[in-house]
Design an enzyme around this catalytic site. Structure first.
Site, short mmCIF file in Angstrom:
data_model
loop_
_atom_site.label_atom_id
_atom_site.label_comp_id
_atom_site.label_asym_id
_atom_site.label_seq_id
_atom_site.Cartn_x
_atom_site.Cartn_y
_atom_site.Cartn_z
N LYS A 75 -9.62 -0.01 12.35
CA LYS A 75 -8.22 0.35 12.18
C LYS A 75 -7.87 1.64 12.89
O LYS A 75 -6.69 1.98 13.04
CB LYS A 75 -7.86 0.40 10.70
N ASP A 123 -5.35 0.36 2.01
CA ASP A 123 -6.54 0.25 1.17
C ASP A 123 -7.52 1.36 1.52
O ASP A 123 -8.53 1.54 0.85
CB ASP A 123 -7.23 -1.10 1.40
#
Length: 395
Positions: A75, A123
């Protein structure tokens, strides 16, 4: 559970907008961007011939995103890239001239960025990337996390100077709250999931992930026959599926999307043939993939470019972590987090299912490509599940 893609759009051409974002031009854009990032190096592709032989397949390759841009997760490619692109666009508009990646650290760009606030729900890993991008430019970041995000992951985001906001409920609840607050306060939402009327920014995040496929295909000695890629809301799976389809065409590998059995929103959307939000249940060990509402943008791609959908049990993920930490003689040791190991978990689940194994034609001629999407982003949890500290495995 295993499901072949039966959607009416299966194998249809990608939407032109998705080709522009996630096809060759999109991969070129992220490649050019990464060339300007001071600490960027292509992540390694590991060959695991020992494990491949043990599993009865011809070759196994794992692209290791645990070293990406100092964040330990794939990410790192998405959120920061979107933040920088948006800041450059705002600066270009204010200054009346076109600015590019080479200008990202220019004082004029930082002056504009200093007036911007970027918000997202996470998250853990996406928030770190957004926070890193904001810090790089001198912008502000406000990151929303739900109750299941560990204190260690929260601290890893906060070290980039981000303001942290805890939200009761699930990841999907934090997405809604981040969007609500950001809209009220005029902040820029950098989400990795899309919704009606909000696709461009998630598209930029996904565009960042195309670097994984671009690098991986260049590093492999021959074209893969199979790809297993994990999904939360679907962003990385869609980005890689789009790259495989646009770069390789009819020679693309058989593409399987892997999800936790306890949070399989993409699988259910594939089964029903439409976007669907599933009920929240027991938490999965694959915490970074615990999503219950798929991204419509990702689904639009996956309905066309994915071949199958598969769920893996938590026990499969823990086994995959341990197999990579304690490799077959001659294979490298790989530090794979609970969610990072999900692609291998899916492969293990498929090989144990005679019907899935036969349908996928997994045999001695198969060359399988996986992505370790994250390293030990929660080192304490990693040590608990593997029985070794990340540093011990890496050494």
């Amino acid at each position: 559970m295993f499901l072949l893609n039966r959607h009416p759009d299966y194998r249809a051409a990608l939407d032109p907008a998705d080709v522009e974002t996630l096809g060759p031009a999109g991969a070129d854009a992220i490649t050019a961007h990464l060339a300007q990032r001071e600490n960027h190096r292509p992540t390694p592709l590991h060959s695991l011939p020992g494990l491949a032989a043990a599993l009865g397949i011809g070759a196994l390759y794992i692209k290791d995103e645990g070293r990406r841009l100092g964040l330990g997760s794939f990410k790192a490619l998405g959120g920061a890239y979107a933040v920088i692109r948006l800041a450059l666009e705002a600066a270009s508009e204010k200054l009346g001239r076109k600015l590019g990646d080479a200008d990202m650290l220019a004082p004029a760009v930082r002056a504009v960025a200093a007036e911007m606030t970027f918000a997202c729900a996470t998250d853990g890993n996406h928030g770190r990337s957004v926070a890193q991008g904001a810090e790089l430019l001198g912008a502000k970041a406000v990151i929303f996390v739900h109750g299941g995000v560990s204190d260690e992951r929260v601290a890893a985001i906060a070290r980039f100077g981000a303001e942290m906001v805890r939200v009761p409920g699930t990841y999907d609840d934090s997405v809604v709250e981040a969007a609500r607050v950001a809209t009220e306060r005029g902040w820029t939402i950098v989400s990795d999931t899309s919704w009606d009327g909000y696709e461009r920014i998630p598209g930029l995040v996904m565009q960042g992930y195309t670097a994984i496929a671009r690098e991986g295909l260049a590093q492999m000695p021959e074209r893969p026959t199979h790809v297993f890629v994990q999904a939360g809301v679907g962003g990385i799976a869609a980005a890689l599926a789009a790259q495989m389809q646009t770069e390789l065409g009819e020679e693309r590998p058989f593409f399987t999307v892997v999800e936790p059995a306890l949070a399989a929103c993409i699988f259910e959307a594939a089964r029903q043939g439409r976007p669907v939000k599933i009920a929240h249940g027991a938490p999965t060990v694959m915490a970074m993939l615990e999503c219950y509402d798929p991204s419509p943008l990702a689904l639009r791609v996956l309905y066309r470019a994915a071949d199958a959908f598969l769920t893996a049990e938590d026990s499969d993920a823990v086994e995959a972590m341990n197999r990579l930490a304690r490799p077959v003689a001659g294979d490298p040791a790989i530090v794979a987090g609970e969610s990072g190991s999900a692609g291998l978990a899916g492969l293990l689940a498929a090989l144990r299912d005679p019907q899935a194994r036969a349908t996928l034609k997994l045999d001695a001629n198969s060359r399988v490509f996986l992505v370790n999407t994250e390293g030990a982003t929660d080192p304490a949890r990693y040590a608990e599940l593997v029985g070794l500290k990340p540093g011990e495995v890496a050494a």
